[in-house]
Design a protein around this motif. Structure first.
Motif, PDB file in Angstrom:
ATOM      1  N   ASP A   1      -0.770   8.416  -1.478  1.00 19.42           N
ATOM      2  CA  ASP A   1      -0.815   9.357  -2.602  1.00 19.42           C
ATOM      3  C   ASP A   1      -2.151   9.196  -3.318  1.00 19.42           C
ATOM      4  OD1 ASP A   1      -0.482  10.825  -4.952  1.00 19.42           O
ATOM      5  OD2 ASP A   1       1.516  10.014  -5.374  1.00 19.42           O
ATOM      6  N   PRO A   2      -2.990  10.249  -3.337  1.00 19.90           N
ATOM      7  CA  PRO A   2      -4.303  10.123  -3.975  1.00 19.90           C
ATOM      8  C   PRO A   2      -4.236   9.955  -5.490  1.00 19.90           C
ATOM      9  CG  PRO A   2      -3.898  12.388  -3.307  1.00 19.90           C
ATOM     10  CD  PRO A   2      -2.758  11.569  -2.762  1.00 19.90           C
ATOM     11  N   ARG A   3      -3.071  10.216  -6.082  1.00 20.51           N
ATOM     12  CA  ARG A   3      -2.921  10.050  -7.530  1.00 20.51           C
ATOM     13  C   ARG A   3      -2.724   8.587  -7.915  1.00 20.51           C
ATOM     14  NH1 ARG A   3       2.145  13.772  -8.347  1.00 20.51           N
ATOM     15  NH2 ARG A   3       2.719  12.367  -6.686  1.00 20.51           N
ATOM     16  N   LEU A   4      -2.477   7.729  -6.942  1.00 25.92           N
ATOM     17  CA  LEU A   4      -2.211   6.314  -7.199  1.00 25.92           C
ATOM     18  C   LEU A   4      -3.522   5.534  -7.226  1.00 25.92           C
ATOM     19  CD1 LEU A   4       0.126   4.282  -7.540  1.00 25.92           C
ATOM     20  CD2 LEU A   4       0.155   4.041  -5.061  1.00 25.92           C
ATOM     21  N   ASP A   5      -3.736   4.770  -8.292  1.00 27.54           N
ATOM     22  CA  ASP A   5      -4.917   3.927  -8.427  1.00 27.54           C
ATOM     23  C   ASP A   5      -5.059   3.047  -7.186  1.00 27.54           C
ATOM     24  OD1 ASP A   5      -6.994   2.447 -10.228  1.00 27.54           O
ATOM     25  OD2 ASP A   5      -5.640   0.874  -9.507  1.00 27.54           O
ATOM     26  N   SER A   6      -6.252   3.008  -6.595  1.00 26.98           N
ATOM     27  CA  SER A   6      -6.454   2.310  -5.320  1.00 26.98           C
ATOM     28  C   SER A   6      -6.216   0.802  -5.427  1.00 26.98           C
ATOM     29  CB  SER A   6      -7.846   2.592  -4.766  1.00 26.98           C
ATOM     30  OG  SER A   6      -8.839   2.168  -5.673  1.00 26.98           O
TER      31      SER A   6
ATOM     32  N   MET B   1      -2.510   0.295  -5.607  1.00 20.26           N
ATOM     33  CA  MET B   1      -1.939   0.584  -4.298  1.00 20.26           C
ATOM     34  C   MET B   1      -2.075  -0.616  -3.358  1.00 20.26           C
ATOM     35  SD  MET B   1      -2.740   3.627  -1.547  1.00 20.26           S
ATOM     36  CE  MET B   1      -4.441   3.577  -2.010  1.00 20.26           C
ATOM     37  N   GLU B   2      -3.240  -1.254  -3.369  1.00 19.47           N
ATOM     38  CA  GLU B   2      -3.440  -2.423  -2.496  1.00 19.47           C
ATOM     39  C   GLU B   2      -2.517  -3.570  -2.881  1.00 19.47           C
ATOM     40  OE1 GLU B   2      -5.029  -2.347   0.355  1.00 19.47           O
ATOM     41  OE2 GLU B   2      -5.481  -0.255  -0.120  1.00 19.47           O
ATOM     42  N   LYS B   3      -2.286  -3.771  -4.170  1.00 16.71           N
ATOM     43  CA  LYS B   3      -1.348  -4.814  -4.610  1.00 16.71           C
ATOM     44  C   LYS B   3       0.069  -4.497  -4.141  1.00 16.71           C
ATOM     45  CE  LYS B   3      -3.939  -6.331  -8.645  1.00 16.71           C
ATOM     46  NZ  LYS B   3      -4.013  -6.389 -10.101  1.00 16.71           N
ATOM     47  N   LEU B   4       0.445  -3.216  -4.224  1.00 15.75           N
ATOM     48  CA  LEU B   4       1.773  -2.817  -3.768  1.00 15.75           C
ATOM     49  C   LEU B   4       1.919  -3.000  -2.263  1.00 15.75           C
ATOM     50  CD1 LEU B   4       2.344   0.399  -5.913  1.00 15.75           C
ATOM     51  CD2 LEU B   4       3.474  -1.822  -6.179  1.00 15.75           C
ATOM     52  N   LYS B   5       0.863  -2.712  -1.516  1.00 18.12           N
ATOM     53  CA  LYS B   5       0.912  -2.871  -0.063  1.00 18.12           C
ATOM     54  C   LYS B   5       1.066  -4.333   0.350  1.00 18.12           C
ATOM     55  CE  LYS B   5      -1.458   1.255   1.605  1.00 18.12           C
ATOM     56  NZ  LYS B   5      -2.619   1.766   2.374  1.00 18.12           N
TER      57      LYS B   5
ATOM     58  N   VAL C   1      10.141  -4.791  -6.572  1.00 19.05           N
ATOM     59  CA  VAL C   1       8.855  -4.772  -7.256  1.00 19.05           C
ATOM     60  C   VAL C   1       9.099  -4.395  -8.716  1.00 19.05           C
ATOM     61  CG1 VAL C   1       6.624  -3.587  -7.361  1.00 19.05           C
ATOM     62  CG2 VAL C   1       7.627  -4.134  -5.155  1.00 19.05           C
ATOM     63  N   GLU C   2       8.375  -5.032  -9.616  1.00 13.27           N
ATOM     64  CA  GLU C   2       8.489  -4.725 -11.045  1.00 13.27           C
ATOM     65  C   GLU C   2       8.018  -3.294 -11.311  1.00 13.27           C
ATOM     66  OE1 GLU C   2       6.025  -7.655 -12.936  1.00 13.27           O
ATOM     67  OE2 GLU C   2       7.305  -9.299 -12.306  1.00 13.27           O
ATOM     68  N   MET C   3       8.777  -2.549 -12.092  1.00  8.60           N
ATOM     69  CA  MET C   3       8.359  -1.194 -12.445  1.00  8.60           C
ATOM     70  C   MET C   3       7.229  -1.221 -13.475  1.00  8.60           C
ATOM     71  SD  MET C   3      11.758   1.198 -12.356  1.00  8.60           S
ATOM     72  CE  MET C   3      12.761   0.295 -13.529  1.00  8.60           C
TER      73      MET C   3
ATOM     74  N   LEU D   1       0.139   1.979 -18.191  1.00 13.48           N
ATOM     75  CA  LEU D   1       0.058   1.984 -16.729  1.00 13.48           C
ATOM     76  C   LEU D   1      -0.028   3.402 -16.174  1.00 13.48           C
ATOM     77  CD1 LEU D   1       2.658  -0.809 -15.914  1.00 13.48           C
ATOM     78  CD2 LEU D   1       0.173  -0.940 -15.649  1.00 13.48           C
ATOM     79  N   VAL D   2       0.819   4.283 -16.643  1.00 12.86           N
ATOM     80  CA  VAL D   2       0.808   5.669 -16.147  1.00 12.86           C
ATOM     81  C   VAL D   2      -0.534   6.328 -16.460  1.00 12.86           C
ATOM     82  CG1 VAL D   2       1.875   7.957 -16.361  1.00 12.86           C
ATOM     83  CG2 VAL D   2       3.317   5.925 -16.208  1.00 12.86           C
ATOM     84  N   SER D   3      -1.083   6.066 -17.644  1.00 14.18           N
ATOM     85  CA  SER D   3      -2.372   6.671 -18.012  1.00 14.18           C
ATOM     86  C   SER D   3      -3.498   6.202 -17.095  1.00 14.18           C
ATOM     87  CB  SER D   3      -2.723   6.367 -19.473  1.00 14.18           C
ATOM     88  OG  SER D   3      -3.108   5.008 -19.629  1.00 14.18           O
ATOM     89  N   LYS D   4      -3.316   5.029 -16.472  1.00 19.87           N
ATOM     90  CA  LYS D   4      -4.322   4.477 -15.556  1.00 19.87           C
ATOM     91  C   LYS D   4      -3.959   4.753 -14.089  1.00 19.87           C
ATOM     92  CE  LYS D   4      -5.706   0.744 -18.630  1.00 19.87           C
ATOM     93  NZ  LYS D   4      -5.794  -0.704 -18.812  1.00 19.87           N
ATOM     94  N   ARG D   5      -3.020   5.670 -13.863  1.00 19.82           N
ATOM     95  CA  ARG D   5      -2.559   6.053 -12.525  1.00 19.82           C
ATOM     96  C   ARG D   5      -1.887   4.889 -11.802  1.00 19.82           C
ATOM     97  NH1 ARG D   5      -7.675   7.262 -10.360  1.00 19.82           N
ATOM     98  NH2 ARG D   5      -6.674   7.289  -8.335  1.00 19.82           N
ATOM     99  N   ARG D   6      -1.152   4.087 -12.573  1.00 21.80           N
ATOM    100  CA  ARG D   6      -0.435   2.941 -12.016  1.00 21.80           C
ATOM    101  C   ARG D   6       1.069   3.050 -12.229  1.00 21.80           C
ATOM    102  NH1 ARG D   6      -4.107  -2.399 -12.243  1.00 21.80           N
ATOM    103  NH2 ARG D   6      -5.955  -1.444 -11.346  1.00 21.80           N
ATOM    104  N   GLY D   7       1.565   4.262 -12.362  1.00 25.36           N
ATOM    105  CA  GLY D   7       3.011   4.466 -12.403  1.00 25.36           C
ATOM    106  C   GLY D   7       3.562   4.252 -11.005  1.00 25.36           C
TER     107      GLY D   7
END
Length: 194
Positions: A86-91, A94-98, A110-112, A127-133
């Motif tokens: 998802d390009p809306r997700l902070d890169s 995203m790597e931490k989630l992966k 995973v913690e919300m 978090l949402v404002s930084k594209r980390r929702g």
């Protein structure tokens, strides 16, 4: 429970008629999933009599709790069906989630709201404002002027209007599809049938 996590509380309206049985399968048609876009969210909440503000305020409930990777795994590995993210997700996020969630992972939690998932606070909005929702439905809140404005008004704040707004929206949610007449019962103890 919410009040125990940070002192947030609101007056609950009493006298509501509740059903005598609960059926988990009924939730599927009544809850909007984590992959919903902004149109689905706004329209779904409106069908229940809730406003756009209620939507963004109650989404702030994602400040507590965890989610299985399966609820957002598609955002990481196959967003459009072509093996993309998802390009809306902070890169960086995203790597931490992966690192936590591998493709097809159904069990990992995973913690919300990383860092404060046991505390009710405004950090969800930061978090949402930084594209980390975590969810697509969180990212979708940035696609609507009213929800986006609310997110940025709460981001980085401590004791903004979120606590008061959350109580109001919880009362509004408690008014959804209230039973009347002889349907259900007014419970003497909220957690069990009379």
């Amino acid at each position: 429970m919410i009040s125990q996590l940070r002192g947030l509380s609101w007056d609950v309206e009493t006298g509501r008629r509740d059903g005598r049985i609960s059926n988990a399968t009924e939730t599927f048609g009544n809850l909007i999933g984590p992959t919903a876009n902004i149109s689905t969210l706004v329209n779904g909440w409106a069908r229940k009599g809730l406003s756009v503000k209620d939507l963004v305020v109650l989404s702030g409930g994602h400040t507590i709790g965890t989610s299985h990777c399966s609820s957002f795994n598609e955002r990481l590995y196959n967003f459009t069906g072509k093996g993309d993210a998802d390009p809306r997700l902070d890169s960086e996020y995203m790597e931490k989630l992966k690192l936590k969630c591998k493709p097809g992972d159904q069990k990992t939690l995973v913690e919300m709201d990383p860092g404060s998932f046991k505390t009710v606070d405004e950090s969800y909005y930061t978090l949402v404002s930084k594209r980390r929702g975590l969810f697509q439905s969180d990212a979708a809140l940035l696609e609507n002027k009213e929800t986006r404005d609310y997110i940025f008004s709460q981001a980085g704040k401590t004791f903004g209007s979120f606590f008061k707004d959350f109580g109001v929206s919880m009362v509004n949610m408690g008014r959804i599809e209230v039973l009347t007449g002889k349907s259900g019962e007014i419970r003497k103890v909220c957690s069990r049938v009379n």
